[in-house]
Design a protein around this motif. Structure first.
Motif, PDB file in Angstrom:
ATOM      1  N   VAL A  52       0.844  -1.201   0.000  1.00  0.00           N
ATOM      2  CA  VAL A  52       0.000   0.000   0.000  1.00  0.00           C
ATOM      3  C   VAL A  52       0.878   1.250   0.000  1.00  0.00           C
ATOM      4  O   VAL A  52       0.626   2.203  -0.755  1.00  0.00           O
ATOM      5  CB  VAL A  52      -0.944   0.003   1.219  1.00  0.00           C
ATOM      6  N   GLU A  53       1.900   1.255   0.818  1.00  0.00           N
ATOM      7  CA  GLU A  53       2.813   2.401   0.869  1.00  0.00           C
ATOM      8  C   GLU A  53       3.478   2.626  -0.484  1.00  0.00           C
ATOM      9  O   GLU A  53       3.648   3.771  -0.926  1.00  0.00           O
ATOM     10  CB  GLU A  53       3.877   2.178   1.940  1.00  0.00           C
ATOM     11  N   GLU A  54       3.829   1.546  -1.153  1.00  0.00           N
ATOM     12  CA  GLU A  54       4.507   1.667  -2.441  1.00  0.00           C
ATOM     13  C   GLU A  54       3.596   2.258  -3.508  1.00  0.00           C
ATOM     14  O   GLU A  54       4.010   3.152  -4.266  1.00  0.00           O
ATOM     15  CB  GLU A  54       5.026   0.307  -2.895  1.00  0.00           C
ATOM     16  N   VAL A  72       1.657   6.685  -7.132  1.00  0.00           N
ATOM     17  CA  VAL A  72       0.634   7.658  -7.538  1.00  0.00           C
ATOM     18  C   VAL A  72       1.152   9.081  -7.344  1.00  0.00           C
ATOM     19  O   VAL A  72       0.935   9.958  -8.192  1.00  0.00           O
ATOM     20  CB  VAL A  72      -0.672   7.417  -6.738  1.00  0.00           C
ATOM     21  N   GLN A  73       1.829   9.326  -6.253  1.00  0.00           N
ATOM     22  CA  GLN A  73       2.412  10.646  -6.032  1.00  0.00           C
ATOM     23  C   GLN A  73       3.474  10.951  -7.080  1.00  0.00           C
ATOM     24  O   GLN A  73       3.587  12.085  -7.554  1.00  0.00           O
ATOM     25  CB  GLN A  73       3.001  10.727  -4.622  1.00  0.00           C
ATOM     26  N   SER A  74       4.259   9.943  -7.454  1.00  0.00           N
ATOM     27  CA  SER A  74       5.277  10.136  -8.485  1.00  0.00           C
ATOM     28  C   SER A  74       4.659  10.495  -9.825  1.00  0.00           C
ATOM     29  O   SER A  74       5.274  11.154 -10.652  1.00  0.00           O
ATOM     30  CB  SER A  74       6.123   8.863  -8.634  1.00  0.00           C
ATOM     31  N   ALA A  75       3.406  10.047 -10.047  1.00  0.00           N
ATOM     32  CA  ALA A  75       2.713  10.345 -11.300  1.00  0.00           C
ATOM     33  C   ALA A  75       2.105  11.739 -11.319  1.00  0.00           C
ATOM     34  O   ALA A  75       1.552  12.157 -12.335  1.00  0.00           O
ATOM     35  CB  ALA A  75       1.626   9.301 -11.548  1.00  0.00           C
ATOM     36  N   GLY A  76       2.174  12.460 -10.191  1.00  0.00           N
ATOM     37  CA  GLY A  76       1.698  13.831 -10.165  1.00  0.00           C
ATOM     38  C   GLY A  76       0.408  14.067  -9.406  1.00  0.00           C
ATOM     39  O   GLY A  76      -0.145  15.165  -9.441  1.00  0.00           O
ATOM     40  N   VAL A  77      -0.093  13.058  -8.698  1.00  0.00           N
ATOM     41  CA  VAL A  77      -1.324  13.224  -7.926  1.00  0.00           C
ATOM     42  C   VAL A  77      -1.015  13.928  -6.609  1.00  0.00           C
ATOM     43  O   VAL A  77      -0.088  13.558  -5.898  1.00  0.00           O
ATOM     44  CB  VAL A  77      -1.976  11.850  -7.654  1.00  0.00           C
TER      45      VAL A  77
END
Length: 381
Positions: free
Chosen positions: A30-32, A37-42
């Protein structure tokens, strides 16, 4: 319907779906995916968890959970729903019809990140090839334009033909063009590799799980300025530098793309040309995050990709990085034959780097002895 609602939603908001099918490392997973998702810009997200014995054939998560996902997406005004799982094309379409949001599975999420990060022309070609081959499995009559296909996070779909048959033909033709261009680049790299082999220059390729500190180690060893950041898939394009190591001579060191669990097969295939630097390396420096609670599982994921390339039989040296965060001291470990098998270092602080250089030099000496060649220390710049 999906397009209208999704267009009015926030492209930087997403609902993340993580279902537990009995994985003992579920929480780490889940952490990964959150980091992905954050790396994708969310910027805004909500994680929805659940337990199932097996995936639902039609909706993957089951009708009750999908309704919950839809409500969460409405409350967050999220454009995307991201599943940390591999969904079939039918499951993806069925969920979209229920929640009226764009659905991405783990494969599409990773492809999107790669598309955002690719910098070189070859990297962009490789990502486009993987995206098109994945897209070809999702062309159905409900999505008859390429321009109506799911775009990436924060993006809209690309241009394309207007009919399903033309879409397929366009993709097939474009795939052929991309493969031809990549084959040309592969031949150029083969020529460069042969030139290094004639000079008997030792080649070492740095491999490892994404965000394990490969680029930091590469920069420290070679004094290069490759991009590094505390994010997943910070760099995609292979960078190569020549470095002089006492008693080893000239060593060509390559920094490669990081691996991850369930790395899309199509992506591995598309990047096979770049990863050939790993296949043909004399030595693999397998970087492991010593501070990670799932370092063994991450190392296994790397081994799996190496076997797929294939580079599973290549000589390797385990480099346990981030020992400063793990509370460990710099040292080396040897196997039953007396060869160095593991080095404990911190690429950030430089602790243990001399031990790593010494391990590379020891390997170079053994390699030269096996070939009956002059000792590396006899070489000159």
């Amino acid at each position: 319907m999906v397009e209208k609602l999704a267009a009015a939603a926030d492209p930087q908001a997403a609902v993340i779906v993580c279902l537990d099918f009995g994985d003992p490392h579920y929480d780490e997973g889940v952490e990964e995916v959150v980091r992905l998702v954050q790396s994708a810009g969310v910027l805004r997200f909500r994680v929805l968890k659940g337990k199932r014995s097996k995936p639902d054939p039609r909706l993957y998560a089951g009708s009750g959970k999908v309704d919950e996902i839809g409500r969460a997406a409405e409350e967050l005004n999220a454009m995307y729903v991201v599943f940390d799982h591999a969904l079939s094309p039918a499951q993806e379409r069925n969920v979209e019809k229920v929640i009226a949001r764009r659905v991405m599975d783990r494969t599409e999420l990773i492809l999107e990140i790669f598309a955002q990060r690719a910098q070189t022309s070859e990297g962009k070609l490789q990502v486009e090839l993987a995206q098109l081959e994945h897209l070809s499995t999702r062309l159905v009559r409900g999505w008859t334009h390429l321009e109506r296909q799911r775009g990436g996070l924060g993006k809209t779909g690309g241009p394309g033909e207007t009919q399903l048959e033309l879409d397929r033909r366009y993709i097939a033709n474009r795939v052929r063009v991309l493969k031809k261009k990549l084959d040309t680049l592969k031949k150029q790299r083969t020529i460069q590799r042969r030139a290094r082999a004639r000079g008997d220059v030792l080649s070492a390729s740095i491999v490892g799980y994404t965000n394990d500190g490969k680029s930091t180690l590469f920069n420290t060893l070679t004094r290069a300025k490759a991009y590094e950041a505390d994010q997943l898939f910070a760099t995609l394009d292979t960078t190569t530098r020549r470095v002089w190591i006492p008693e080893a001579g000239n060593v060509v060191v390559s920094d490669t793309v990081g691996f991850i669990r369930d790395l899309p097969h199509g992506l591995v295939a598309a990047f096979r040309a770049t990863l050939e630097e790993t296949v043909h390396a004399d030595l693999l420096l397998h970087v492991v995050d010593a501070s990670s609670a799932v370092r063994d599982q991450q190392a296994e994921a790397v081994d799996k990709v190496l076997a797929e390339i294939p580079a599973g039989e290549a000589p390797r040296l385990l480099v346990w990085n981030k020992i400063d965060a793990a509370g460990l001291e710099p040292r080396v470990e040897r196997d039953q034959y007396g060869r160095i098998s593991r080095v404990f270092v911190s690429a950030r602080t430089g602790a243990g780097l001399e031990l790593l250089r010494g391990a590379v030099a020891e390997f170079a000496k053994a390699r030269a002895a096996a070939r009956g060649a002059p000792a590396p220390e006899a070489q000159t710049l």
